[in-house]
Motif scaffolding. Structure first.
Motif, PDB file in Angstrom:
ATOM      1  N   ARG A 117       0.836  -1.214   0.000  1.00 17.49           N
ATOM      2  CA  ARG A 117       0.000   0.000   0.000  1.00 17.49           C
ATOM      3  C   ARG A 117       0.862   1.253   0.000  1.00 17.49           C
ATOM      4  NH1 ARG A 117      -4.204   1.491   4.941  1.00 17.49           N
ATOM      5  NH2 ARG A 117      -5.022   3.455   4.088  1.00 17.49           N
ATOM      6  N   VAL A 118       0.595   2.126  -0.918  1.00 15.63           N
ATOM      7  CA  VAL A 118       1.206   3.451  -0.930  1.00 15.63           C
ATOM      8  C   VAL A 118       0.071   4.471  -0.951  1.00 15.63           C
ATOM      9  CG1 VAL A 118       2.703   5.065  -2.142  1.00 15.63           C
ATOM     10  CG2 VAL A 118       3.253   2.630  -2.134  1.00 15.63           C
ATOM     11  N   PRO A 119      -0.169   5.181   0.157  1.00 13.22           N
ATOM     12  CA  PRO A 119      -1.302   6.116   0.199  1.00 13.22           C
ATOM     13  C   PRO A 119      -1.082   7.320  -0.701  1.00 13.22           C
ATOM     14  CG  PRO A 119       0.056   6.328   2.164  1.00 13.22           C
ATOM     15  CD  PRO A 119       0.590   5.150   1.412  1.00 13.22           C
ATOM     16  N   ASP A 120      -2.166   8.004  -0.999  1.00 16.01           N
ATOM     17  CA  ASP A 120      -2.085   9.225  -1.800  1.00 16.01           C
ATOM     18  C   ASP A 120      -1.665  10.421  -0.956  1.00 16.01           C
ATOM     19  OD1 ASP A 120      -3.128   8.268  -4.418  1.00 16.01           O
ATOM     20  OD2 ASP A 120      -4.885   7.794  -3.206  1.00 16.01           O
ATOM     21  N   LEU A 121      -1.950  10.373   0.343  1.00 16.55           N
ATOM     22  CA  LEU A 121      -1.618  11.491   1.228  1.00 16.55           C
ATOM     23  C   LEU A 121      -1.324  10.957   2.617  1.00 16.55           C
ATOM     24  CD1 LEU A 121      -1.791  14.759   1.667  1.00 16.55           C
ATOM     25  CD2 LEU A 121      -3.881  14.152   2.889  1.00 16.55           C
ATOM     26  N   ILE A 122      -0.354  11.578   3.285  1.00 22.40           N
ATOM     27  CA  ILE A 122      -0.086  11.322   4.701  1.00 22.40           C
ATOM     28  C   ILE A 122      -0.302  12.625   5.449  1.00 22.40           C
ATOM     29  CG2 ILE A 122       1.741  10.867   6.377  1.00 22.40           C
ATOM     30  CD1 ILE A 122       2.768   8.728   4.463  1.00 22.40           C
ATOM     31  N   HIS A 123      -1.150  12.576   6.482  1.00 25.53           N
ATOM     32  CA  HIS A 123      -1.485  13.757   7.274  1.00 25.53           C
ATOM     33  C   HIS A 123      -1.126  13.460   8.725  1.00 25.53           C
ATOM     34  CE1 HIS A 123      -4.559  17.241   7.965  1.00 25.53           C
ATOM     35  NE2 HIS A 123      -3.619  17.242   8.893  1.00 25.53           N
ATOM     36  N   ALA A 124      -0.244  14.259   9.297  1.00 23.97           N
ATOM     37  CA  ALA A 124       0.235  14.053  10.664  1.00 23.97           C
ATOM     38  C   ALA A 124      -0.332  15.108  11.597  1.00 23.97           C
ATOM     39  CB  ALA A 124       1.763  14.096  10.702  1.00 23.97           C
ATOM     40  N   HIS A 125      -0.680  14.665  12.808  1.00 26.86           N
ATOM     41  CA  HIS A 125      -1.288  15.532  13.807  1.00 26.86           C
ATOM     42  C   HIS A 125      -0.391  15.612  15.039  1.00 26.86           C
ATOM     43  CE1 HIS A 125      -5.220  15.639  11.693  1.00 26.86           C
ATOM     44  NE2 HIS A 125      -4.795  14.471  11.237  1.00 26.86           N
ATOM     45  N   TYR A 126       0.106  16.819  15.346  1.00 19.79           N
ATOM     46  CA  TYR A 126       0.988  17.106  16.482  1.00 19.79           C
ATOM     47  C   TYR A 126       2.434  16.825  16.077  1.00 19.79           C
ATOM     48  CZ  TYR A 126       2.204  17.643  21.472  1.00 19.79           C
ATOM     49  OH  TYR A 126       2.716  18.070  22.672  1.00 19.79           O
ATOM     50  N   GLY A 127       3.356  17.349  16.844  1.00 11.02           N
ATOM     51  CA  GLY A 127       4.769  17.275  16.491  1.00 11.02           C
ATOM     52  C   GLY A 127       5.314  15.866  16.403  1.00 11.02           C
ATOM     53  N   GLY A 141       7.277   9.019  -1.216  1.00 12.55           N
ATOM     54  CA  GLY A 141       6.969   9.988  -2.257  1.00 12.55           C
ATOM     55  C   GLY A 141       5.535  10.473  -2.235  1.00 12.55           C
ATOM     56  N   CYS A 142       4.907  10.498  -1.042  1.00  9.61           N
ATOM     57  CA  CYS A 142       3.521  10.953  -0.908  1.00  9.61           C
ATOM     58  C   CYS A 142       3.487  12.439  -0.544  1.00  9.61           C
ATOM     59  CB  CYS A 142       2.803  10.198   0.214  1.00  9.61           C
ATOM     60  SG  CYS A 142       2.905   8.424   0.122  1.00  9.61           S
ATOM     61  N   PRO A 143       2.476  13.172  -0.977  1.00 10.63           N
ATOM     62  CA  PRO A 143       2.257  14.512  -0.421  1.00 10.63           C
ATOM     63  C   PRO A 143       2.039  14.412   1.089  1.00 10.63           C
ATOM     64  CG  PRO A 143       0.942  14.193  -2.395  1.00 10.63           C
ATOM     65  CD  PRO A 143       1.514  12.853  -2.042  1.00 10.63           C
ATOM     66  N   PHE A 144       2.464  15.449   1.805  1.00  7.87           N
ATOM     67  CA  PHE A 144       2.424  15.440   3.268  1.00  7.87           C
ATOM     68  C   PHE A 144       1.674  16.665   3.758  1.00  7.87           C
ATOM     69  CE2 PHE A 144       4.719  16.820   7.242  1.00  7.87           C
ATOM     70  CZ  PHE A 144       4.173  15.855   8.079  1.00  7.87           C
ATOM     71  N   ALA A 145       0.734  16.429   4.680  1.00  6.31           N
ATOM     72  CA  ALA A 145       0.002  17.519   5.329  1.00  6.31           C
ATOM     73  C   ALA A 145       0.256  17.461   6.823  1.00  6.31           C
ATOM     74  CB  ALA A 145      -1.491  17.411   5.039  1.00  6.31           C
ATOM     75  N   PHE A 146       0.182  18.621   7.480  1.00  4.06           N
ATOM     76  CA  PHE A 146       0.521  18.689   8.903  1.00  4.06           C
ATOM     77  C   PHE A 146      -0.459  19.582   9.636  1.00  4.06           C
ATOM     78  CE2 PHE A 146       3.110  20.827  12.333  1.00  4.06           C
ATOM     79  CZ  PHE A 146       3.202  19.717  13.162  1.00  4.06           C
ATOM     80  N   THR A 147      -0.875  19.129  10.812  1.00  2.00           N
ATOM     81  CA  THR A 147      -1.643  19.949  11.738  1.00  2.00           C
ATOM     82  C   THR A 147      -0.959  19.892  13.093  1.00  2.00           C
ATOM     83  OG1 THR A 147      -3.724  19.465  10.586  1.00  2.00           O
ATOM     84  CG2 THR A 147      -3.882  20.317  12.826  1.00  2.00           C
ATOM     85  N   VAL A 192      -0.521  22.893   5.369  1.00  2.37           N
ATOM     86  CA  VAL A 192      -0.605  22.949   6.827  1.00  2.37           C
ATOM     87  C   VAL A 192      -2.021  23.371   7.190  1.00  2.37           C
ATOM     88  CG1 VAL A 192       0.308  23.984   8.944  1.00  2.37           C
ATOM     89  CG2 VAL A 192       1.839  23.545   7.009  1.00  2.37           C
ATOM     90  N   CYS A 193      -2.734  22.501   7.877  1.00  2.00           N
ATOM     91  CA  CYS A 193      -4.133  22.765   8.214  1.00  2.00           C
ATOM     92  C   CYS A 193      -4.240  23.406   9.592  1.00  2.00           C
ATOM     93  CB  CYS A 193      -4.938  21.465   8.210  1.00  2.00           C
ATOM     94  SG  CYS A 193      -5.032  20.688   6.601  1.00  2.00           S
ATOM     95  N   THR A 194      -4.998  24.470   9.689  1.00  2.00           N
ATOM     96  CA  THR A 194      -5.242  25.135  10.957  1.00  2.00           C
ATOM     97  C   THR A 194      -6.743  25.357  11.119  1.00  2.00           C
ATOM     98  OG1 THR A 194      -5.229  27.444  10.233  1.00  2.00           O
ATOM     99  CG2 THR A 194      -3.087  26.394  10.556  1.00  2.00           C
ATOM    100  N   SER A 195      -7.128  25.642  12.357  1.00  2.00           N
ATOM    101  CA  SER A 195      -8.541  25.900  12.629  1.00  2.00           C
ATOM    102  C   SER A 195      -8.901  27.364  12.437  1.00  2.00           C
ATOM    103  CB  SER A 195      -8.880  25.484  14.066  1.00  2.00           C
ATOM    104  OG  SER A 195      -8.621  24.122  14.265  1.00  2.00           O
ATOM    105  N   THR A 196      -7.915  28.258  12.636  1.00  2.00           N
ATOM    106  CA  THR A 196      -8.210  29.687  12.640  1.00  2.00           C
ATOM    107  C   THR A 196      -7.094  30.477  11.972  1.00  2.00           C
ATOM    108  OG1 THR A 196      -7.063  30.161  14.721  1.00  2.00           O
ATOM    109  CG2 THR A 196      -9.332  29.375  14.892  1.00  2.00           C
ATOM    110  N   GLN A 197      -7.427  31.674  11.542  1.00  2.00           N
ATOM    111  CA  GLN A 197      -6.428  32.568  10.979  1.00  2.00           C
ATOM    112  C   GLN A 197      -5.481  33.065  12.053  1.00  2.00           C
ATOM    113  OE1 GLN A 197      -6.047  33.132   7.674  1.00  2.00           O
ATOM    114  NE2 GLN A 197      -4.152  34.208   8.241  1.00  2.00           N
TER     115      GLN A 197
END
Length: 728
Positions: A117-127, A141-147, A192-197
């Protein structure tokens, strides 16, 4: 056109299961755990998502439920929880998890390979998850998102403002490691996903790797259906019993707070704000739900400290009869506490020093409670959207008390805020809205057509059935066009991956590969094991880089051998931080053991390797082609019998003597040719690429024949090779 999306969400610390989360059980099992779980479930319900997994840590501990020991848990609709073993099996608080995160990286990659399995996206939460997810994404080689959820730089700043000694804060919270992981995650993230500006402007902007163009403000989603209707009568009755026994008059308006017993949550400040306001003391009750506890001595140090301060403040201010602090509650009772407070025309307070998210505020609003919240992060946007309360300075206890009083002392205002908030929270914070926006943002960073498993791609590390590992061919230009074309064609499917293991630097290796138009390797072991890099872009294996440096002192090696006979340092461009290279100028063959003895006499830990009877390389004790290859086998869960090693040079000797399927070219170094044949070591009758294909045919790899069993009767060193010629 791309298929349905496959997503991995990493949330490592705390305790996560599909139902009945133990929110508030400890400082690590809070709103983030609930948010990520509900996000995964909501994504799975969207027709654009094919599969989504929440990856967390596997825990075997008699102190917690057996649920957390299950390797996998089905959530329905193509969603699941996958638990990875890392470090001790027992439950650990997040501050001590850092040293075990490299094991989490390796465990995750091995699991993905088992599933091909090679996912299309990896999203990590917290440091901590950022540390892991960034590396997994880079390797695959996946796109990476971070919160970040809660950021280390902000926490350090707030703790200092609250009077906490910086050295004490570092010792308790491991902030240096956390902040560095956050910096590296921000650098690697496509989104980088955030809840607020406010998080973007005042929190993430504190970081060196902050990039405004990659920030995405996506208001959080919340499951508000729990607050529809009248609720379970048994739950409401049970909540009343837990709260009422503390209070002289339980009918008074309630001031409710639900948060972990963490200094950042400022529960002690709320108690002091309530106790310092005469109107509140007379006309209201304070209810603090600070997680579950049995005995204070059994709590983690941070939680124990907060509770000791809470109890002292309650006693100093004599709040007995007007302050309730229930010891335990179940997950379904959380909604019950909100309902209990709402029925008593109360108010919900979040006094945290810093609050990036604010899940409890949304839940409280849905239950019909006006809000008093810290003027930081998520609460700013929530109150702007819901129009149901006041923002306060969390450091100003008098202001907190007056804000609560201003709402509770005006029943008409309390009722208006209650109704408005209940309507607007449902308008702005549904999961459908959150997922819709989230997937819209993903479309901007995901490849339009998906990713082909092409020659040399990092995805082959998870998908290829067989592997070829070899050094750069010594005379490729002299090979026939037919053999070269056959060799290149071999790696154009995703069935067989190529790995190069060489003594050259990575830069030199890539130059040779491009110049000779060689097949593209999915990984390169360079510098005789000094480094491992993946794919066409050469992503470094950071875990290996750390391991190989243990006990290595390059300057000590150079000093120890500066007067050694017959050794001459090679030019600077042939050197490497993890390899010292020499020419042999003596008569006969260089013997590794005397050189190694010289190093050991001077207390230098290293290995000595000889190539072509004229090159001597000194490398770290944890280096070597063979060690690097075994590391890759373990890291990726690759069966050694699925790897075909083709040996040509003397420094291949340890690699071809392992459990892999190995072949030695007819024109290979004499040291290799003196190895005796065995079931998984074949001596070719042909040289170069002809020998390479002779070995493939011998093992039947292209026909899918089962590999020969490794020899069991004799695993000792080969008698045909003098001990002095083996790599030391």
């Amino acid at each position: 056109m791309r298929d349905k999306i496959d997503i991995l969400h990493f949330s490592i610390h705390g305790l996560i299961r599909g139902e009945n989360l133990e929110l508030g059980r400890d400082p690590d099992t809070g709103g983030q755990c609930l948010y990520v779980l509900e996000l995964v479930k909501a994504l799975a319900r969207d027709e654009r998502v094919g599969r989504v997994s929440l990856v967390t840590r596997r825990v075997f501990d008699s102190r917690v439920s057996d649920d957390y020991a299950a390797a996998e848990e089905d959530l329905g609709n193509g969603a699941d929880i996958r638990r990875i073993e890392a470090g001790p099996r027992r439950y650990l608080r997040k501050e001590v998890l850092w040293r075990h995160l490299d094991a989490f990286v390796d465990g995750t990659l091995a699991w993905l390979r088992r599933e091909r399995r090679v996912p299309d996206l990896i999203h990590a939460h917290y440091g901590d998850a950022g540390y892991v997810g960034r590396q997994v994404a880079a390797v695959l080689g996946c796109p990476f998102a971070f919160t970040g959820h809660s950021l280390g730089r902000v926490k350090r700043q707030r703790l200092q403002e609250g009077g906490i000694d910086s050295a004490d804060a570092e010792r308790r919270y491991n902030l240096d490691a956390r902040i560095e992981a956050e910096e590296m995650s921000l650098d690697a993230a496509s989104m980088v996903c955030t809840s607020t500006q406010q998080e973007v402007d005042e929190q993430y902007s504190l970081y060196d790797q902050y990039a405004a163009e990659r920030m995405r403000v996506i208001p959080p989603g919340v499951d508000l259906t729990r607050f529809d209707g009248e609720g379970d009568p048994d739950v409401i009755r049970g909540v009343a019993e837990k709260v009422d026994r503390f209070l002289t008059d339980p009918s008074k308006p309630a001031v409710l707070a639900i948060a972990r017993a963490d200094e950042r949550k400022n529960l002690v400040g709320l108690v002091k704000a309530f106790g310092g306001n005469e109107w509140l003391r007379e006309h209201a009750n304070l209810v603090v739900i600070g997680g579950n506890r049995d005995k204070l001595a059994q709590l983690p140090p941070g939680g124990r400290k907060v509770w000791n301060e809470l109890l002292k403040a309650i006693d100093d201010l004599d709040l007995y009869g007007v302050c309730a602090i229930p010891k335990k509650h179940a997950a379904p009772e959380v909604a019950g506490f909100y309902r209990w407070a709402s029925e008593r025309k109360g108010v919900f307070v979040n006094p945290a020093f810093t609050e990036p998210f604010g899940l409890t505020l949304l839940e409280a609003a849905a239950a019909g409670l006006p809000l008093v919240a810290t003027n930081d992060g998520g609460p700013r946007d929530i109150l702007a959207n819901c129009e149901n309360g006041e923002l306060v300075n969390a450091l100003d206890q008098d202001q907190i008390g007056k804000a609560i009083e201003s709402i509770l002392s005006d029943p008409k205002r309390q009722e208006k805020l209650s109704k408005v908030g209940g309507v607007k929270v449902r308008e702005h914070y549904s999961w459908d809205a959150h997922v819709g926006r989230y997937l819209e943002e993903l479309e901007r960073i995901l490849p339009k057509e998906g990713r082909p498993d092409e020659e040399g791609s990092r995805q082959l590390l998870a998908k290829a059935e067989h592997w070829v590992v070899m050094d750069l061919p010594p005379a490729l230009e002299e090979e026939s066009d037919e053999l070269v074309d056959r060799w290149r064609t071999l790696f154009r499917s995703n069935e067989i991956g190529l790995g190069i293991a060489t003594g050259l630097s990575y830069a030199d290796t890539r130059e040779v590969i491009e110049r000779l138009d060689m097949p593209k390797p999915a990984f390169v072991i360079s510098g005789l094991g000094a480094a491992i890099r993946y794919g066409k872009t050469g992503v470094k294996d950071e875990v290996w880089d750390k391991q190989v440096r243990i006990r290595w002192d390059r300057e000590a090696v150079v000093k120890a051998l500066e007067d050694a006979e017959n050794l001459e340092l090679q030019p600077e461009d042939r050197q490497h931080p993890l390899k010292v290279s020499y020419f042999w100028k003596g008569e006969g063959k260089p013997m590794p053991k005397p050189i190694l003895g010289n190093l050991r006499e001077q207390g230098v830990a290293a290995k000595v390797m000889v190539t072509a009877d004229c090159f001597v390389d000194v490398v770290p004790v944890r280096s070597g082609k063979d060690v690097a290859l075994r590391y890759l086998e373990h890291k990726w869960g690759i069966d050694p019998a699925r790897i075909y090693c083709f040996g040509t040079y003397g420094n291949d000797i340890s690699m071809v003597r392992g459990r892999n399927l190995s072949a030695i070219a007819k024109d290979g170094d004499a040291t290799l040719r003196r190895l005796r044949s065995r079931p998984r070591l074949y001596k070719c009758n042909e040289s170069g690429l002809a020998g390479f294909f002779e070995g493939l045919d011998f093992y039947g790899i292209l026909e899918g024949s089962p590999p020969p069993l490794p020899e069991e009767a004799d695993t000792s060193d080969d008698e045909a090779v003098p001990e002095s010629e083996l790599q030391a």
